[in-house]
Scaffold this motif. Structure first.
Motif, short mmCIF file in Angstrom:
data_model
loop_
_atom_site.label_atom_id
_atom_site.label_comp_id
_atom_site.label_asym_id
_atom_site.label_seq_id
_atom_site.Cartn_x
_atom_site.Cartn_y
_atom_site.Cartn_z
N UNK A 66 0.83 -1.19 0.00
CA UNK A 66 0.00 0.00 0.00
C UNK A 66 0.88 1.25 0.00
N UNK A 67 0.25 2.37 -0.32
CA UNK A 67 0.96 3.67 -0.33
C UNK A 67 2.26 3.57 -1.12
N UNK A 68 2.18 3.01 -2.29
CA UNK A 68 3.37 2.80 -3.10
C UNK A 68 3.98 4.11 -3.55
N UNK A 69 5.30 4.10 -3.63
CA UNK A 69 6.08 5.27 -4.02
C UNK A 69 6.93 4.91 -5.23
N UNK A 70 7.32 5.92 -6.01
CA UNK A 70 8.19 5.61 -7.17
C UNK A 70 9.45 4.84 -6.77
N UNK A 71 9.93 5.06 -5.56
CA UNK A 71 11.13 4.35 -5.09
C UNK A 71 10.88 2.85 -4.88
N UNK A 72 9.63 2.43 -4.89
CA UNK A 72 9.31 1.00 -4.78
C UNK A 72 9.40 0.28 -6.12
N UNK A 73 9.67 1.01 -7.18
CA UNK A 73 9.79 0.39 -8.50
C UNK A 73 10.97 -0.58 -8.52
N UNK A 74 10.70 -1.81 -8.90
CA UNK A 74 11.73 -2.86 -8.90
C UNK A 74 11.11 -4.15 -9.43
N UNK A 75 11.98 -5.13 -9.66
CA UNK A 75 11.51 -6.50 -9.88
C UNK A 75 11.43 -7.17 -8.51
N UNK A 76 10.28 -7.71 -8.22
CA UNK A 76 10.05 -8.36 -6.92
C UNK A 76 10.12 -9.87 -7.11
N UNK A 77 10.92 -10.51 -6.25
CA UNK A 77 11.10 -11.95 -6.30
C UNK A 77 10.65 -12.55 -4.98
#
Length: 124
Positions: free
Chosen positions: A84-95
């Motif tokens: 929740x409350x996602x930020x541009x800094x959370x952009x990534x590939x999630x494994x």
């Protein structure tokens, strides 16, 4: 040998939410701990959250506490990461990753099973 299949990534605006799924195929998560990691371009793989399947005990990276929630569904043999409350800094590939152990580790090398990853992109 358990295999991990992630899903749920995508493009979302800042402030939005996504739920990632990590399903176990060819086995169950019994006796495993399952972790979520993320890797942004040019950065090292980073621990996000983990759950010990049998005890249900969870751990979070400090920067994720309060925004991300990890949970498991025994019937579906699936681990979820609610973001929740996602930020541009959370952009990534999630494994997602798993290892036969009762304690969650924040160290990527501790895990023996890895999924292929799912892209999360947060626009500003």
């Amino acid at each position: 040998q358990v295999q991990l299949v992630e899903s749920g990534g995508g493009l979302v605006q800042a402030g939005g939410s996504l739920r990632l799924s990590c399903a176990a195929s060819g086995g169950t998560f019994r006796g495993y701990t399952v972790g979520w990691f993320r890797q942004a371009p040019g950065k090292e793989r980073e621990f996000v959250a983990g759950i010990a399947w049998t005890s249900g005990k969870t751990n979070y990276a400090d920067s994720m506490k309060g925004r991300f929630t990890i949970s498991g569904d025994v019937a579906k043999n699936t681990v979820y990461l609610q973001m929740n409350s996602l930020e541009p800094e959370d952009t990534a590939v999630y494994h997602c990753a798993a290892r036969i152990h009762w304690v969650v580790s924040a160290t990527p090398n501790a895990y023996t099973h890895w999924g292929q990853g799912t892209q999360v992109t947060v626009s500003s």
